[in-house]
Design an enzyme around this catalytic site. Structure first.
Site, short mmCIF file in Angstrom:
data_model
loop_
_atom_site.label_atom_id
_atom_site.label_comp_id
_atom_site.label_asym_id
_atom_site.label_seq_id
_atom_site.Cartn_x
_atom_site.Cartn_y
_atom_site.Cartn_z
N HIS A 31 -41.10 -44.66 36.11
CA HIS A 31 -41.62 -45.04 37.54
C HIS A 31 -42.39 -43.97 38.00
O HIS A 31 -41.95 -42.69 37.87
CB HIS A 31 -40.61 -45.60 38.44
CG HIS A 31 -41.12 -46.09 39.63
ND1 HIS A 31 -42.11 -45.53 40.37
CD2 HIS A 31 -41.05 -47.48 40.23
CE1 HIS A 31 -42.23 -46.29 41.72
NE2 HIS A 31 -41.87 -47.61 41.19
N ARG B 51 -48.17 -47.03 46.31
CA ARG B 51 -49.43 -47.14 45.73
C ARG B 51 -50.10 -48.28 45.89
O ARG B 51 -51.50 -48.22 46.06
CB ARG B 51 -49.19 -46.95 44.16
CG ARG B 51 -48.70 -45.39 43.95
CD ARG B 51 -48.68 -45.01 42.38
NE ARG B 51 -47.41 -45.93 41.97
CZ ARG B 51 -47.57 -46.95 41.02
NH1 ARG B 51 -48.75 -47.16 40.16
NH2 ARG B 51 -46.56 -47.69 40.44
#
Ligand SMILES: Cc1cc2nc3c(=O)[nH]c(=O)nc-3n(C[C@H](O)[C@H](O)[C@H](O)COP(=O)(O)OP(=O)(O)OC[C@H]3O[C@@H](n4cnc5c(N)ncnc54)[C@H](O)[C@@H]3O)c2cc1C
Length: 578
Positions: free
Chosen positions: A239, A261
């Site tokens: 991640h 994001r």
């Protein structure tokens, strides 16, 4: 050594989304069966389902479709997923989310018109990630736990560590599972008609990692020893945004969710440059593998922050807005001295999810009759890259399917079967090995493993590093096998369990490194700098690892494009859908 014997019909290993769903479904399918959940931690308090932040992918919204979710999963997985498993995942997710809300009692965030809110997640063409703020897993696992508690017929063995899957005398089917009761240190053999492996994988062998500490790939290590085939073992997902709060806190490595994001967060390097523009047109919303690799490249080039990572910045989206949308994340960062809403937070790619696992069919059955697998221990659904939001969907969808399937299997194959006693004996002795060795430092060996896997089998790989890692793993294993415990008590002896964890991690790390060496191309989470091309999609293969006579054999098998072939799409009117 006396081994206590218990008997159940359906034995479930693990109490994450997969395990709890399986228990509820198995009990509903046939309430006359004895269903037992055995778990290393405490129900509701362990595993990664509880840690789910971002949410759950489901194609419920207007403009979205199962086909679209499927295509995102296949393309995100770089054409390596088993398409039948991926289709089952995306189509059943609709039923499962409805069940979570209407039967289990979860309540996900809604829009003013009453429909479920879908969050933007990277690598997806539709905002389909339903959620409860940024603490979705707590909502799911708490409600599941309440439902399990409300059914006293579902028996619970908490703080029970499975140490071996035990076959029948002829090794033709499963007979039960050998456990250590962590509280007392006693061994227990639970005989069962069927067993579900749902221990949740957990790539915790990397310097930076997100999964809960109770996960150490035990399920896959046990499956390997039983000779079962493991697929896609090179596929470790990193991640991009693990918190980097310095070397002295366990908070380092914990994840800051994908939604940051997705919502428009920027990644900056140590020179305050928004570097994703140099790597991918999708910028921060590129898939996890692309962003993690770009970050790793920046780090290798030395353009880093004080702690050697990079920054995420959210303030340009309005600090109040960020505080409202990401309450949990903002608080977690504040605990570590960072202002997520208005300032900069240091981040690093972190090992998050394991796409590899036991080979299974769409009904969760495995090669060994009576043994089923679901959740992160299973493989094939995600191929080379799991989409954010497809993890908890995977565990709940296939956990439920396992719970439906196992009672049917029992109806057709009724009866308990005598175990191979020699396996119980050998596995008990194996688990007790550290009590017979000279005391040593288990944690020092673990630290070596974390660094070695991060450096040589991590985000960017190459032949020389993989060879180095394989030699290093042999050394660590040899030292571990010579290292004993100072505390000879078996009662809640956590160093004993650290030792057992490390053994599972070393054994599965070796398979990861061997599969990574075998795959001489770059797909999704697996990137070889000596073989950077993805290879021909139409002739894609996946790796299968199997242990025979103590040796690990890795083969490649062709991907079967049962629904769609590379270059094709299931989305009928792509333009209209966009
Ligand atoms: C921080 C974090 C955030 C995440 N966010 C998301 C997200 O937003 N969306 C998404 O889709 N996915 C997310 N994931 C991934 C998702 O959590 C997992 O894929 C999924 O929950 C796994 O479910 P599971 O039931 O297979 O395993 P888990 O929920 O991890 O449960 C595993 C269980 O097995 C038990 N166990 C382990 N070893 C043994 C043993 N030897 N004997 C007995 N029991 C054992 C554990 O104690 C635990 O009860 C996230 C993961 C993490 C770590």
């Amino acid at each position: 050594m006396t081994i206590e014997r218990l008997r159940t019909d359906v034995l479930i290993l693990g109490s994450g989304g997969a395990g709890l769903f399986a228990a509820l479904h198995a009990h509903a399918a046939d309430p006359s069966l004895a269903v037992t959940i055995a778990t290393k931690g405490l129900i509701g308090k362990c595993g990664c389902t509880r840690m789910v932040q971002g949410g759950y992918n489901v194609s419920l919204h207007k403009g979205d479709s199962v086909e679209r979710h499927f295509m995102d999963t296949i393309e995100g997985g770089k054409w390596l997923p088993d398409q039948d498993l991926a289709w089952t995942l995306v189509s059943k997710a609709i039923e499962r989310v409805t069940e979570l809300e209407n039967e289990i009692g979860c309540f996900f965030d809604r829009l003013p018109d009453g429909t479920l809110h879908g969050k933007a997640f990277a690598g997806q063409t539709f905002d389909r990630t339903v959620h409860k703020g940024d603490l979705t897993g707590i909502e799911i696992i708490n409600r599941l736990m309440e439902q399990v508690w409300a059914r006293p017929a579902i028996q619970r063995l908490e703080e029970h560590r499975a140490v071996a899957l035990v076959p029948t005398k002829d090794h033709a089917s499963i007979a039960g599972v050998l456990f250590v009761n962590v509280r007392s240190g006693a061994f227990r053999f639970v005989e069962a008609q069927t067993v579900l492996l749902a221990t949740g994988g957990g790539p915790t062998m990397y310097r930076y990692h997100t999964p809960s500490g109770d996960k150490s790939m035990d399920g896959l290590a046990m499956a390997l020893r039983l000779g079962l085939p493991l697929r896609d073992m090179e596929m470790v997902q990193f991640h991009p945004t693990g918190l980097l709060a310095g070397p002295d806190t366990r908070m380092t490595g914990t994840v800051l969710e994908e939604g940051l994001r997705g919502a428009g967060g920027h990644l900056l390097n140590g020179d305050m440059h928004r570097f994703m523009a140099d790597y991918d047109p999708a910028l921060e919303r590129a898939t996890r593998d692309v962003v993690s690799r770009s970050m790793y490249a920046e780090m290798r080039a030395g353009r880093t922050t004080g702690h050697g990572g990079l920054y995420i910045k959210m303030g340009h989206l309005g600090p109040e807005n960020v505080r409202k949308q990401f309450k949990g994340m903002v608080e977690r960062c504040a605990d570590c001295g960072f202002d997520l809403a208005g300032g900069l937070v240091e981040v690093v790619p972190t090992a998050h999810y394991f796409m590899g696992g036991v080979v299974c069919r769409t009904d969760t059955s495995t090669e060994l009759p009576g043994l089923f697998v679901a959740g992160e221990d299973a493989s094939g659904m995600h191929g080379a890259n799991r989409l954010g939001g497809n993890g908890v969907a995977n565990s709940t969808v296939f956990g439920g399917i396992a719970g439906d399937t196992m009672p049917r299997w029992i109806a057709a194959n009724a009866g308990h079967r005598a175990p191979d006693e020699s396996v119980i004996e050998a596995e008990t002795a194996r688990a007790l090995e550290p009590f017979t060795r000279k005391p040593g430092d288990v944690n020092r060996l673990r630290e070596r493993l974390l660094d070695m896997m991060w450096d040589d089998v991590g985000v960017i790989r190459g032949r020389a590093g993989l060879d180095r890692a394989l030699a290093g793993l042999d050394d660590i294993e040899a030292e571990l096998l010579g290292t004993g415990l100072a505390d000879q008590s078996k009662v809640f002896n956590l160093t004993w369990h650290d030792w057992l964890n490390l053994r599972s991690l070393v054994e599965t790390s070796r398979v990861i490194a061997l599969a990574a060496r075998r795959r001489e191309n770059s797909r999704g989470a697996h990137f070889r700098e000596d073989f950077p091309e993805p290879g021909d999609l139409a002739t894609s293969t996946f790796t299968v690892a199997r242990q025979k006579a103590g040796q690990i054999d890795i083969t490649e098998q062709p991907v079967r494009f049962t629904i769609v072939r590379p270059g094709e799409t299931l989305i009928k009117d792509q333009a209209a859908a966009e």
